[in-house]
Design a protein around this motif. Structure first.
Motif, PDB file in Angstrom:
ATOM      1  N   ALA A 184       0.829  -1.207   0.000  1.00  0.00           N
ATOM      2  CA  ALA A 184       0.000   0.000   0.000  1.00  0.00           C
ATOM      3  C   ALA A 184       0.866   1.261   0.000  1.00  0.00           C
ATOM      4  CB  ALA A 184      -0.942  -0.003   1.200  1.00  0.00           C
ATOM      5  N   GLU A 185       2.113   1.147   0.464  1.00  0.00           N
ATOM      6  CA  GLU A 185       3.045   2.274   0.505  1.00  0.00           C
ATOM      7  C   GLU A 185       3.833   2.421  -0.803  1.00  0.00           C
ATOM      8  OE1 GLU A 185       5.619   1.248   3.717  1.00  0.00           O
ATOM      9  OE2 GLU A 185       4.023   1.285   5.211  1.00  0.00           O
ATOM     10  N   LEU A 186       3.627   1.479  -1.733  1.00  0.00           N
ATOM     11  CA  LEU A 186       4.420   1.453  -2.962  1.00  0.00           C
ATOM     12  C   LEU A 186       3.515   1.379  -4.194  1.00  0.00           C
ATOM     13  CD1 LEU A 186       7.161  -1.092  -1.853  1.00  0.00           C
ATOM     14  CD2 LEU A 186       7.566   1.297  -2.466  1.00  0.00           C
ATOM     15  N   PRO A 187       2.926   2.497  -4.601  1.00  0.00           N
ATOM     16  CA  PRO A 187       2.092   2.485  -5.807  1.00  0.00           C
ATOM     17  C   PRO A 187       2.868   1.935  -7.003  1.00  0.00           C
ATOM     18  CG  PRO A 187       1.905   4.586  -4.673  1.00  0.00           C
ATOM     19  CD  PRO A 187       3.022   3.825  -4.006  1.00  0.00           C
ATOM     20  N   GLY A 188       2.200   1.111  -7.786  1.00  0.00           N
ATOM     21  CA  GLY A 188       2.829   0.515  -8.960  1.00  0.00           C
ATOM     22  C   GLY A 188       3.408  -0.856  -8.705  1.00  0.00           C
ATOM     23  N   TRP A 189       3.679  -1.181  -7.458  1.00  0.00           N
ATOM     24  CA  TRP A 189       4.187  -2.504  -7.100  1.00  0.00           C
ATOM     25  C   TRP A 189       3.008  -3.422  -6.811  1.00  0.00           C
ATOM     26  CZ3 TRP A 189       9.285  -4.182  -6.819  1.00  0.00           C
ATOM     27  CH2 TRP A 189      10.244  -3.196  -7.044  1.00  0.00           C
ATOM     28  N   SER A 190       3.171  -4.711  -7.122  1.00  0.00           N
ATOM     29  CA  SER A 190       2.105  -5.672  -6.854  1.00  0.00           C
ATOM     30  C   SER A 190       2.703  -7.012  -6.464  1.00  0.00           C
ATOM     31  CB  SER A 190       1.198  -5.827  -8.077  1.00  0.00           C
ATOM     32  OG  SER A 190       1.931  -6.325  -9.173  1.00  0.00           O
ATOM     33  N   LEU A 191       1.865  -7.834  -5.885  1.00  0.00           N
ATOM     34  CA  LEU A 191       2.252  -9.187  -5.514  1.00  0.00           C
ATOM     35  C   LEU A 191       1.894 -10.108  -6.661  1.00  0.00           C
ATOM     36  CD1 LEU A 191       3.354 -11.036  -3.248  1.00  0.00           C
ATOM     37  CD2 LEU A 191       0.969 -11.313  -2.499  1.00  0.00           C
ATOM     38  N   ASP A 192       2.849 -10.898  -7.100  1.00  0.00           N
ATOM     39  CA  ASP A 192       2.641 -11.874  -8.164  1.00  0.00           C
ATOM     40  C   ASP A 192       3.138 -13.211  -7.648  1.00  0.00           C
ATOM     41  OD1 ASP A 192       2.282 -13.277 -10.505  1.00  0.00           O
ATOM     42  OD2 ASP A 192       3.949 -12.334 -11.564  1.00  0.00           O
ATOM     43  N   ASP A 249      13.137  -7.308   0.606  1.00  0.00           N
ATOM     44  CA  ASP A 249      12.544  -7.025  -0.704  1.00  0.00           C
ATOM     45  C   ASP A 249      11.934  -5.632  -0.729  1.00  0.00           C
ATOM     46  OD1 ASP A 249      13.116  -9.670  -1.649  1.00  0.00           O
ATOM     47  OD2 ASP A 249      11.433 -10.360  -0.439  1.00  0.00           O
ATOM     48  N   PHE A 250      11.287  -5.269   0.357  1.00  0.00           N
ATOM     49  CA  PHE A 250      10.683  -3.937   0.428  1.00  0.00           C
ATOM     50  C   PHE A 250      11.732  -2.842   0.581  1.00  0.00           C
ATOM     51  CE2 PHE A 250       6.923  -6.505   1.048  1.00  0.00           C
ATOM     52  CZ  PHE A 250       6.032  -5.839   0.217  1.00  0.00           C
ATOM     53  N   GLU A 251      12.835  -3.134   1.232  1.00  0.00           N
ATOM     54  CA  GLU A 251      13.926  -2.158   1.296  1.00  0.00           C
ATOM     55  C   GLU A 251      14.440  -1.872  -0.118  1.00  0.00           C
ATOM     56  OE1 GLU A 251      16.908   0.470   2.462  1.00  0.00           O
ATOM     57  OE2 GLU A 251      15.174  -0.225   3.580  1.00  0.00           O
ATOM     58  N   LEU A 252      14.635  -2.918  -0.914  1.00  0.00           N
ATOM     59  CA  LEU A 252      15.073  -2.733  -2.290  1.00  0.00           C
ATOM     60  C   LEU A 252      14.027  -1.955  -3.080  1.00  0.00           C
ATOM     61  CD1 LEU A 252      17.003  -3.223  -4.648  1.00  0.00           C
ATOM     62  CD2 LEU A 252      15.887  -5.449  -4.973  1.00  0.00           C
ATOM     63  N   ALA A 253      12.761  -2.307  -2.947  1.00  0.00           N
ATOM     64  CA  ALA A 253      11.692  -1.618  -3.677  1.00  0.00           C
ATOM     65  C   ALA A 253      11.652  -0.132  -3.331  1.00  0.00           C
ATOM     66  CB  ALA A 253      10.342  -2.275  -3.381  1.00  0.00           C
ATOM     67  N   HIS A 254      11.755   0.200  -2.059  1.00  0.00           N
ATOM     68  CA  HIS A 254      11.739   1.612  -1.648  1.00  0.00           C
ATOM     69  C   HIS A 254      12.939   2.363  -2.218  1.00  0.00           C
ATOM     70  CE1 HIS A 254       8.296   2.138   0.994  1.00  0.00           C
ATOM     71  NE2 HIS A 254       8.518   0.919   1.457  1.00  0.00           N
ATOM     72  N   ARG A 255      14.089   1.738  -2.229  1.00  0.00           N
ATOM     73  CA  ARG A 255      15.282   2.407  -2.761  1.00  0.00           C
ATOM     74  C   ARG A 255      15.164   2.627  -4.265  1.00  0.00           C
ATOM     75  NH1 ARG A 255      20.515   0.737   0.272  1.00  0.00           N
ATOM     76  NH2 ARG A 255      21.396   2.112  -1.302  1.00  0.00           N
ATOM     77  N   VAL A 256      14.581   1.650  -4.974  1.00  0.00           N
ATOM     78  CA  VAL A 256      14.370   1.817  -6.420  1.00  0.00           C
ATOM     79  C   VAL A 256      13.370   2.938  -6.666  1.00  0.00           C
ATOM     80  CG1 VAL A 256      13.462   0.712  -8.505  1.00  0.00           C
ATOM     81  CG2 VAL A 256      15.035  -0.547  -7.003  1.00  0.00           C
ATOM     82  N   GLU A 257      12.316   3.002  -5.867  1.00  0.00           N
ATOM     83  CA  GLU A 257      11.318   4.076  -6.017  1.00  0.00           C
ATOM     84  C   GLU A 257      11.954   5.451  -5.832  1.00  0.00           C
ATOM     85  OE1 GLU A 257       7.852   4.195  -6.845  1.00  0.00           O
ATOM     86  OE2 GLU A 257       8.585   2.289  -7.637  1.00  0.00           O
ATOM     87  N   LYS A 258      12.911   5.561  -4.926  1.00  0.00           N
ATOM     88  CA  LYS A 258      13.555   6.856  -4.697  1.00  0.00           C
ATOM     89  C   LYS A 258      14.425   7.275  -5.873  1.00  0.00           C
ATOM     90  CE  LYS A 258      13.618   6.797   0.315  1.00  0.00           C
ATOM     91  NZ  LYS A 258      14.444   6.685   1.523  1.00  0.00           N
ATOM     92  N   LEU A 259      15.051   6.311  -6.544  1.00  0.00           N
ATOM     93  CA  LEU A 259      15.940   6.678  -7.652  1.00  0.00           C
ATOM     94  C   LEU A 259      15.197   6.822  -8.978  1.00  0.00           C
ATOM     95  CD1 LEU A 259      16.831   4.122  -9.723  1.00  0.00           C
ATOM     96  CD2 LEU A 259      17.920   3.365  -7.640  1.00  0.00           C
ATOM     97  N   ALA A 260      14.026   6.235  -9.118  1.00  0.00           N
ATOM     98  CA  ALA A 260      13.292   6.224 -10.392  1.00  0.00           C
ATOM     99  C   ALA A 260      13.014   7.623 -10.962  1.00  0.00           C
ATOM    100  CB  ALA A 260      11.998   5.431 -10.248  1.00  0.00           C
ATOM    101  N   PRO A 261      12.537   8.593 -10.161  1.00  0.00           N
ATOM    102  CA  PRO A 261      12.248   9.908 -10.729  1.00  0.00           C
ATOM    103  C   PRO A 261      13.469  10.582 -11.351  1.00  0.00           C
ATOM    104  CG  PRO A 261      11.197   9.705  -8.597  1.00  0.00           C
ATOM    105  CD  PRO A 261      12.108   8.518  -8.755  1.00  0.00           C
ATOM    106  N   GLY A 262      14.633  10.352 -10.799  1.00  0.00           N
ATOM    107  CA  GLY A 262      15.851  10.935 -11.345  1.00  0.00           C
ATOM    108  C   GLY A 262      16.211  10.402 -12.720  1.00  0.00           C
ATOM    109  N   HIS A 263      15.625   9.280 -13.094  1.00  0.00           N
ATOM    110  CA  HIS A 263      15.835   8.691 -14.409  1.00  0.00           C
ATOM    111  C   HIS A 263      14.649   8.949 -15.346  1.00  0.00           C
ATOM    112  CE1 HIS A 263      19.520   6.500 -13.484  1.00  0.00           C
ATOM    113  NE2 HIS A 263      19.007   6.344 -12.274  1.00  0.00           N
ATOM    114  N   GLY A 264      13.656   9.674 -14.853  1.00  0.00           N
ATOM    115  CA  GLY A 264      12.474   9.944 -15.662  1.00  0.00           C
ATOM    116  C   GLY A 264      11.552   8.748 -15.805  1.00  0.00           C
ATOM    117  N   ALA A 265      11.645   7.811 -14.879  1.00  0.00           N
ATOM    118  CA  ALA A 265      10.842   6.587 -14.949  1.00  0.00           C
ATOM    119  C   ALA A 265       9.429   6.834 -14.447  1.00  0.00           C
ATOM    120  CB  ALA A 265      11.497   5.476 -14.136  1.00  0.00           C
ATOM    121  N   HIS A 266       8.496   6.183 -15.083  1.00  0.00           N
ATOM    122  CA  HIS A 266       7.108   6.214 -14.618  1.00  0.00           C
ATOM    123  C   HIS A 266       6.437   4.896 -14.917  1.00  0.00           C
ATOM    124  CE1 HIS A 266       7.021   7.806 -18.755  1.00  0.00           C
ATOM    125  NE2 HIS A 266       5.852   7.219 -18.845  1.00  0.00           N
TER     126      HIS A 266
END
Length: 101
Positions: free
Chosen positions: A16-24, A84-101
Motif C-alpha cells: 500500500a506504501e508502494l504504488p505501482g508494485w504488486s504481488l505476483d 525485498d521492500f527495502e530494495l523496492a523503496h530504494r528503487v522508487e527513490k531513484l526512479a524519478p531521477g531517471h524519468g521513470a514512470h
C-alpha cells in the motif's frame, strides 16, 4: 541480519506504501517506462548498484525503454521479506531521477 518471510497482511500493508508494485505469487513486481533505451540502461546500472549495496539481487529485465523487477528472497525459499521492500523503496527513490514512470 536474518530475514524472515512476511505474512500476507504484512505484504499487503507494505505494498500500500508502494504504488505501482504488486504481488505476483511469491514475489513483488514493478515495471517502469523510460524515455529511451539509454535512460532505461542507466537506471538498470543504478539499480544494480543498490542491489550490491544491499547484497540482494532481484530479477531485472531491460527492454527497449522499459525495466521490470521481480523481487523475492532466495535465502528463505523465495518468500517475500522486509529486504525485498527495502530494495523496492530504494528503487522508487531513484526512479524519478531517471524519468521513470
Amino acid at each position: 541480519m536474518p530475514v524472515e518471510p512476511l505474512s500476507q497482511k504484512e505484504i499487503e500493508d507494505r505494498l500500500a506504501e508502494l504504488p505501482g508494485w504488486s504481488l505476483d505469487g511469491d514475489r513483488i513486481t514493478r515495471s517502469y517506462r523510460l524515455g529511451s533505451h539509454f535512460a532505461a540502461t542507466a537506471m538498470v546500472v543504478h539499480i544494480a548498484q543498490v542491489q550490491e549495496e544491499l547484497d540482494h539481487h532481484s530479477d531485472l529485465t531491460l527492454g527497449y525503454n522499459t525495466i521490470s523487477l521481480t523481487v523475492n528472497t532466495h535465502s528463505v525459499g523465495g518468500a517475500v521479506t522486509e529486504l525485498d521492500f527495502e530494495l523496492a523503496h530504494r528503487v522508487e527513490k531513484l526512479a524519478p531521477g531517471h524519468g521513470a514512470h
